[in-house]
Design a protein around this motif. Structure first.
Motif, PDB file in Angstrom:
ATOM      1  N   LEU A  26      71.892  13.974  61.268  1.00  0.00           N
ATOM      2  CA  LEU A  26      70.795  14.832  60.957  1.00  0.00           C
ATOM      3  C   LEU A  26      70.410  15.737  62.072  1.00  0.00           C
ATOM      4  O   LEU A  26      69.613  16.899  61.883  1.00  0.00           O
ATOM      5  CB  LEU A  26      69.657  13.525  60.827  1.00  0.00           C
ATOM      6  CG  LEU A  26      68.416  14.087  60.634  1.00  0.00           C
ATOM      7  CD1 LEU A  26      67.964  14.725  59.297  1.00  0.00           C
ATOM      8  CD2 LEU A  26      67.296  13.046  60.758  1.00  0.00           C
ATOM      9  N   LEU A  27      70.351  15.374  63.267  1.00  0.00           N
ATOM     10  CA  LEU A  27      70.020  16.183  64.470  1.00  0.00           C
ATOM     11  C   LEU A  27      71.043  17.388  64.548  1.00  0.00           C
ATOM     12  O   LEU A  27      70.157  18.572  64.401  1.00  0.00           O
ATOM     13  CB  LEU A  27      70.091  15.435  65.705  1.00  0.00           C
ATOM     14  CG  LEU A  27      69.212  14.408  66.040  1.00  0.00           C
ATOM     15  CD1 LEU A  27      69.448  13.563  67.321  1.00  0.00           C
ATOM     16  CD2 LEU A  27      67.677  15.053  66.247  1.00  0.00           C
ATOM     17  N   ASN A  28      72.238  17.381  64.125  1.00  0.00           N
ATOM     18  CA  ASN A  28      73.053  18.691  64.059  1.00  0.00           C
ATOM     19  C   ASN A  28      72.549  19.463  63.057  1.00  0.00           C
ATOM     20  O   ASN A  28      72.430  20.636  63.283  1.00  0.00           O
ATOM     21  CB  ASN A  28      74.652  18.281  63.818  1.00  0.00           C
ATOM     22  CG  ASN A  28      75.215  17.744  65.038  1.00  0.00           C
ATOM     23  OD1 ASN A  28      74.742  18.083  66.110  1.00  0.00           O
ATOM     24  ND2 ASN A  28      76.205  16.609  65.102  1.00  0.00           N
ATOM     25  N   ILE A  29      72.224  18.931  61.723  1.00  0.00           N
ATOM     26  CA  ILE A  29      71.640  19.850  60.733  1.00  0.00           C
ATOM     27  C   ILE A  29      70.434  20.599  60.860  1.00  0.00           C
ATOM     28  O   ILE A  29      70.229  21.697  60.786  1.00  0.00           O
ATOM     29  CB  ILE A  29      71.668  18.861  59.340  1.00  0.00           C
ATOM     30  CG1 ILE A  29      72.944  18.363  58.947  1.00  0.00           C
ATOM     31  CG2 ILE A  29      71.096  19.397  58.219  1.00  0.00           C
ATOM     32  CD1 ILE A  29      73.028  17.252  57.724  1.00  0.00           C
ATOM     33  N   ILE A  30      69.530  19.631  61.434  1.00  0.00           N
ATOM     34  CA  ILE A  30      68.183  20.254  61.945  1.00  0.00           C
ATOM     35  C   ILE A  30      68.381  21.548  62.914  1.00  0.00           C
ATOM     36  O   ILE A  30      67.600  22.599  62.926  1.00  0.00           O
ATOM     37  CB  ILE A  30      67.215  19.152  62.369  1.00  0.00           C
ATOM     38  CG1 ILE A  30      66.723  18.258  61.161  1.00  0.00           C
ATOM     39  CG2 ILE A  30      66.024  19.868  63.160  1.00  0.00           C
ATOM     40  CD1 ILE A  30      65.850  17.338  61.375  1.00  0.00           C
ATOM     41  N   VAL A  31      69.411  21.196  63.831  1.00  0.00           N
ATOM     42  CA  VAL A  31      69.428  22.196  64.913  1.00  0.00           C
ATOM     43  C   VAL A  31      70.145  23.393  64.296  1.00  0.00           C
ATOM     44  O   VAL A  31      69.629  24.627  64.576  1.00  0.00           O
ATOM     45  CB  VAL A  31      70.584  21.805  66.064  1.00  0.00           C
ATOM     46  CG1 VAL A  31      71.230  22.896  66.928  1.00  0.00           C
ATOM     47  CG2 VAL A  31      69.595  20.824  66.937  1.00  0.00           C
ATOM     48  N   ASN A  32      71.002  23.281  63.265  1.00  0.00           N
ATOM     49  CA  ASN A  32      71.568  24.267  62.569  1.00  0.00           C
ATOM     50  C   ASN A  32      70.308  25.375  61.633  1.00  0.00           C
ATOM     51  O   ASN A  32      70.188  26.493  61.761  1.00  0.00           O
ATOM     52  CB  ASN A  32      72.578  24.140  61.445  1.00  0.00           C
ATOM     53  CG  ASN A  32      73.839  23.895  62.361  1.00  0.00           C
ATOM     54  OD1 ASN A  32      73.872  24.244  63.477  1.00  0.00           O
ATOM     55  ND2 ASN A  32      74.518  22.877  61.859  1.00  0.00           N
ATOM     56  N   LYS A  33      69.450  24.405  61.005  1.00  0.00           N
ATOM     57  CA  LYS A  33      68.532  24.894  60.208  1.00  0.00           C
ATOM     58  C   LYS A  33      67.360  25.564  61.074  1.00  0.00           C
ATOM     59  O   LYS A  33      66.707  26.685  60.646  1.00  0.00           O
ATOM     60  CB  LYS A  33      67.630  23.681  59.409  1.00  0.00           C
ATOM     61  CG  LYS A  33      68.643  23.457  58.143  1.00  0.00           C
ATOM     62  CD  LYS A  33      67.976  22.592  57.435  1.00  0.00           C
ATOM     63  CE  LYS A  33      68.381  22.047  56.213  1.00  0.00           C
ATOM     64  NZ  LYS A  33      69.036  22.973  55.083  1.00  0.00           N
ATOM     65  N   LEU A  34      67.125  25.078  62.161  1.00  0.00           N
ATOM     66  CA  LEU A  34      66.027  25.840  63.075  1.00  0.00           C
ATOM     67  C   LEU A  34      66.556  26.806  63.914  1.00  0.00           C
ATOM     68  O   LEU A  34      65.663  27.859  64.289  1.00  0.00           O
ATOM     69  CB  LEU A  34      65.417  24.663  63.885  1.00  0.00           C
ATOM     70  CG  LEU A  34      64.572  23.561  63.076  1.00  0.00           C
ATOM     71  CD1 LEU A  34      64.048  22.790  64.168  1.00  0.00           C
ATOM     72  CD2 LEU A  34      63.369  24.242  62.658  1.00  0.00           C
ATOM     73  N   GLY A  35      67.983  26.923  64.065  1.00  0.00           N
ATOM     74  CA  GLY A  35      68.586  27.920  64.915  1.00  0.00           C
ATOM     75  C   GLY A  35      68.208  27.829  66.251  1.00  0.00           C
ATOM     76  O   GLY A  35      68.355  28.902  67.206  1.00  0.00           O
ATOM     77  N   LYS A  36      68.256  26.623  66.941  1.00  0.00           N
ATOM     78  CA  LYS A  36      67.752  26.546  68.074  1.00  0.00           C
ATOM     79  C   LYS A  36      68.303  25.137  68.751  1.00  0.00           C
ATOM     80  O   LYS A  36      68.090  24.189  67.902  1.00  0.00           O
ATOM     81  CB  LYS A  36      66.220  26.652  68.568  1.00  0.00           C
ATOM     82  CG  LYS A  36      65.334  25.599  67.856  1.00  0.00           C
ATOM     83  CD  LYS A  36      64.139  26.027  68.207  1.00  0.00           C
ATOM     84  CE  LYS A  36      62.842  25.334  67.477  1.00  0.00           C
ATOM     85  NZ  LYS A  36      61.500  25.531  67.726  1.00  0.00           N
ATOM     86  N   ARG A  37      68.778  25.037  69.815  1.00  0.00           N
ATOM     87  CA  ARG A  37      69.447  23.898  70.539  1.00  0.00           C
ATOM     88  C   ARG A  37      68.863  23.602  71.850  1.00  0.00           C
ATOM     89  O   ARG A  37      68.944  24.722  72.659  1.00  0.00           O
ATOM     90  CB  ARG A  37      70.988  23.950  70.563  1.00  0.00           C
ATOM     91  CG  ARG A  37      71.322  22.510  70.971  1.00  0.00           C
ATOM     92  CD  ARG A  37      73.064  22.579  70.722  1.00  0.00           C
ATOM     93  NE  ARG A  37      73.223  21.070  70.711  1.00  0.00           N
ATOM     94  CZ  ARG A  37      73.351  20.452  69.745  1.00  0.00           C
ATOM     95  NH1 ARG A  37      73.265  21.001  68.558  1.00  0.00           N
ATOM     96  NH2 ARG A  37      73.788  19.060  69.507  1.00  0.00           N
ATOM     97  N   THR A  38      68.241  22.672  72.108  1.00  0.00           N
ATOM     98  CA  THR A  38      67.440  22.445  73.329  1.00  0.00           C
ATOM     99  C   THR A  38      67.783  21.146  73.892  1.00  0.00           C
ATOM    100  O   THR A  38      68.567  20.376  73.308  1.00  0.00           O
ATOM    101  CB  THR A  38      65.908  22.342  72.990  1.00  0.00           C
ATOM    102  OG1 THR A  38      65.718  21.168  71.936  1.00  0.00           O
ATOM    103  CG2 THR A  38      65.362  23.574  72.415  1.00  0.00           C
ATOM    104  N   ASN A  39      67.507  21.071  75.153  1.00  0.00           N
ATOM    105  CA  ASN A  39      68.005  19.780  75.911  1.00  0.00           C
ATOM    106  C   ASN A  39      67.471  18.514  75.285  1.00  0.00           C
ATOM    107  O   ASN A  39      68.361  17.557  75.621  1.00  0.00           O
ATOM    108  CB  ASN A  39      67.439  20.185  77.293  1.00  0.00           C
ATOM    109  CG  ASN A  39      68.092  19.036  78.575  1.00  0.00           C
ATOM    110  OD1 ASN A  39      69.337  18.795  78.398  1.00  0.00           O
ATOM    111  ND2 ASN A  39      67.098  18.632  79.256  1.00  0.00           N
TER     112      ASN A  39
END
Length: 128
Positions: A26-39
């Motif tokens: 789920l976290l990976n999918i959301i990161v892709n949808k939002l287009g940002k990966r944070t610490n």
């Protein structure tokens, strides 16, 4: 199709409880949808990947959740995705409750859960 509840609490934080492997996806999918990966997402992923270690740390320190470190820049810009993570066990099953920041769009979380194969029930917590 499995059902999952997305709880929106009084502070407008979004809670979802999933098995550990599904929580990471789920976290990976959301990161892709939002287009940002944070610490905070990377740290949450680390907590989930090393579930047993962090579960024991949580219990030893009498904590009910783990809050990933967040940079001040990300907080100011509204780039925080994960507010905190709750690790729990029901029998042999490892469960993770991800508490998303209030600025993560509900529709993105719902879309991501549907992509994982869940039927989503959105509930708002009400105080009387």
């Amino acid at each position: 199709m499995s059902k999952v509840t997305l709880l929106i609490d009084m502070g407008k934080y979004r809670h979802v409880k999933l098995p550990a492997d599904k929580a990471r996806k789920l976290l990976n999918i959301i990161v892709n949808k939002l287009g940002k990966r944070t610490n905070d997402v990377d740290e949450a992923q680390r907590y989930i990947a090393n579930f047993d270690v962090f579960y024991e740390i949580m219990k030893k320190k009498f904590k009910d959740s783990l809050a990933p470190p967040k940079s001040v820049d990300d907080m100011i810009r509204g780039n925080i995705i994960v507010d905190r993570v709750v690790l729990s066990k029901e029998g042999d099953e490892k469960l993770v409750t991800i508490v998303f920041d209030r600025r993560v769009p509900v529709d993105k979380i719902v879309e991501s859960l549907k992509e994982l194969g869940y039927e989503v029930d959105v509930k708002k917590e009400v105080m009387y």
